[in-house]
Design an enzyme around this catalytic site. Sequence first.
Site, PDB file in Angstrom:
ATOM      1  N   ASN A   3    -117.839 -35.655  32.304  1.00 39.95           N
ATOM      2  CA  ASN A   3    -117.557 -35.372  30.669  1.00 39.95           C
ATOM      3  C   ASN A   3    -117.580 -33.696  30.824  1.00 39.95           C
ATOM      4  O   ASN A   3    -119.199 -32.952  31.083  1.00 39.95           O
ATOM      5  CB  ASN A   3    -118.864 -36.246  30.337  1.00 39.95           C
ATOM      6  CG  ASN A   3    -119.140 -36.153  28.522  1.00 39.95           C
ATOM      7  OD1 ASN A   3    -118.059 -35.251  27.565  1.00 39.95           O
ATOM      8  ND2 ASN A   3    -119.580 -37.185  28.331  1.00 39.95           N
ATOM      9  N   LYS A  12    -118.510 -32.291  27.968  1.00 42.97           N
ATOM     10  CA  LYS A  12    -119.090 -31.953  26.501  1.00 42.97           C
ATOM     11  C   LYS A  12    -118.291 -30.818  25.487  1.00 42.97           C
ATOM     12  O   LYS A  12    -116.975 -30.726  25.677  1.00 42.97           O
ATOM     13  CB  LYS A  12    -120.520 -32.269  26.846  1.00 42.97           C
ATOM     14  CG  LYS A  12    -120.980 -33.235  26.983  1.00 42.97           C
ATOM     15  CD  LYS A  12    -122.414 -33.340  27.377  1.00 42.97           C
ATOM     16  CE  LYS A  12    -123.023 -34.449  28.723  1.00 42.97           C
ATOM     17  NZ  LYS A  12    -124.248 -35.200  28.714  1.00 42.97           N
ATOM     18  N   HIS A  71    -121.231 -42.301  23.502  1.00 43.64           N
ATOM     19  CA  HIS A  71    -121.664 -41.857  24.213  1.00 43.64           C
ATOM     20  C   HIS A  71    -122.828 -41.489  23.483  1.00 43.64           C
ATOM     21  O   HIS A  71    -123.094 -41.238  22.176  1.00 43.64           O
ATOM     22  CB  HIS A  71    -121.360 -40.232  24.390  1.00 43.64           C
ATOM     23  CG  HIS A  71    -121.542 -40.053  25.331  1.00 43.64           C
ATOM     24  ND1 HIS A  71    -123.175 -39.203  24.969  1.00 43.64           N
ATOM     25  CD2 HIS A  71    -121.445 -39.168  27.267  1.00 43.64           C
ATOM     26  CE1 HIS A  71    -123.672 -38.153  26.384  1.00 43.64           C
ATOM     27  NE2 HIS A  71    -122.634 -38.821  27.374  1.00 43.64           N
ATOM     28  N   GLU A  82    -125.057 -39.075  23.274  1.00 39.66           N
ATOM     29  CA  GLU A  82    -124.892 -38.451  21.930  1.00 39.66           C
ATOM     30  C   GLU A  82    -124.632 -38.123  20.722  1.00 39.66           C
ATOM     31  O   GLU A  82    -125.065 -37.695  19.680  1.00 39.66           O
ATOM     32  CB  GLU A  82    -124.668 -36.850  22.745  1.00 39.66           C
ATOM     33  CG  GLU A  82    -124.990 -36.328  24.273  1.00 39.66           C
ATOM     34  CD  GLU A  82    -125.134 -35.276  25.170  1.00 39.66           C
ATOM     35  OE1 GLU A  82    -123.529 -35.072  24.978  1.00 39.66           O
ATOM     36  OE2 GLU A  82    -125.659 -35.851  26.192  1.00 39.66           O
ATOM     37  N   GLU A  90    -125.662 -45.344  30.907  1.00 39.11           N
ATOM     38  CA  GLU A  90    -126.103 -43.795  30.843  1.00 39.11           C
ATOM     39  C   GLU A  90    -127.563 -43.984  30.161  1.00 39.11           C
ATOM     40  O   GLU A  90    -127.078 -43.550  28.819  1.00 39.11           O
ATOM     41  CB  GLU A  90    -125.576 -43.094  30.366  1.00 39.11           C
ATOM     42  CG  GLU A  90    -124.129 -42.644  30.799  1.00 39.11           C
ATOM     43  CD  GLU A  90    -123.028 -41.239  30.461  1.00 39.11           C
ATOM     44  OE1 GLU A  90    -122.827 -40.538  31.522  1.00 39.11           O
ATOM     45  OE2 GLU A  90    -123.384 -41.310  29.051  1.00 39.11           O
ATOM     46  N   GLY A 104    -129.470 -35.361  31.771  1.00 42.81           N
ATOM     47  CA  GLY A 104    -129.407 -33.772  31.534  1.00 42.81           C
ATOM     48  C   GLY A 104    -130.875 -33.505  32.037  1.00 42.81           C
ATOM     49  O   GLY A 104    -131.282 -32.315  31.537  1.00 42.81           O
ATOM     50  N   SER A 116    -127.829 -37.278  35.023  1.00 37.58           N
ATOM     51  CA  SER A 116    -128.074 -36.338  36.446  1.00 37.58           C
ATOM     52  C   SER A 116    -127.897 -36.501  37.555  1.00 37.58           C
ATOM     53  O   SER A 116    -127.869 -36.585  38.716  1.00 37.58           O
ATOM     54  CB  SER A 116    -129.710 -36.429  36.072  1.00 37.58           C
ATOM     55  OG  SER A 116    -130.478 -35.642  35.237  1.00 37.58           O
TER      56      SER A 116
HETATM   57  P1  13P Z   1    -125.658 -34.597  32.882  1.00 41.77           P
HETATM   58  O1  13P Z   1    -124.383 -35.190  34.635  1.00 41.77           O
HETATM   59  O2  13P Z   1    -125.856 -33.197  32.997  1.00 41.77           O
HETATM   60  O3  13P Z   1    -127.027 -35.947  33.070  1.00 41.77           O
HETATM   61  O4  13P Z   1    -124.680 -35.847  31.798  1.00 41.77           O
HETATM   62  C1  13P Z   1    -124.237 -37.142  31.541  1.00 41.77           C
HETATM   63  C2  13P Z   1    -123.577 -37.500  31.025  1.00 41.77           C
HETATM   64  O5  13P Z   1    -124.125 -37.938  30.079  1.00 41.77           O
HETATM   65  C3  13P Z   1    -122.461 -38.007  31.195  1.00 41.77           C
HETATM   66  O6  13P Z   1    -121.785 -38.484  29.861  1.00 41.77           O
END
Ligand code: 13P
Length: 252
Positions: free
Chosen positions: A9, A11, A96, A98, A168, A174, A214
């Site tokens: 992803n 983002k 997601h 976010e 997740e 992150g 992560s």
């Molecule tokens: P990270 O791998 O940067 O922690 O992000 C995970 C994520 O949100 C994938 O959709």
Amino acid sequence: MRKPVIAGNWKMYKLVAESVATAIALRPLVANANHCEIVIAPPFTSLKAVADRLEGSNVGVAGQDCSTESKHGAHTGEVGADMLKDVGCSHVIVGHSERRQYYFESDAMANQKTLAALENGLSVILCVGETLAQREGRNAESVVRGQVEGGLRGLTSTDLARIIIAYEPVWAIGTGHTASPEQAQEMHAFIRRVLAERYSAELADAVRVLYGGSVKPDNIAGLMTKEDVDGALVGGASLDAETFAQIVNYNA
Ligand code: 13P
């Protein structure tokens, strides 16, 4: 046997030129990876260019989101699932954390998006996961159950075959604090039990449940040893072609 899925992803990173360069670099690095399905999710503006460059490869392309509306109409700023399909996407990420945290998306919206995606021939990567406060309050399972049941409301057994769940945990995204393989396994097995209750053990057994948060080249192999971990949804470590290829080739 469930075929693993390794998804990246991107983002809100990468302009078109950089997206294309990453896709071109990735393609040969994962060309021999037959042990898993590979998907990358560039930003909307790069989807067409990336999908064109990956045509005929073993790397699929996903949207990071789609509209709740499945028909064309006056929905300024929205991107319909059929528009994703039109530019070469095979998948779309829905729900997601976010989107849930910063854009107030509900399970009902994730459900509408899922239905719109299925109606337009896309496979769905439905994201679920609890916050740190919810985990510490011992509510992780009830939160995830609500997200799975809410996101999949009204889906038939046939629809379920086109669903991938990504667990997740928000506290792992992150942050560098990945869930341990045991923590991931525990929740993945729980998700599969929820699916088995709603559908059947057999159908639940066929659904891929990915872990996200992560994921890096040095922790993917440990996660993949767990029975119910069927792949990963990778954020930061998917931005670099070599790093992402190392994750894809975790078994090499
Ligand atoms: P990270 O791998 O940067 O922690 O992000 C995970 C994520 O949100 C994938 O959709």
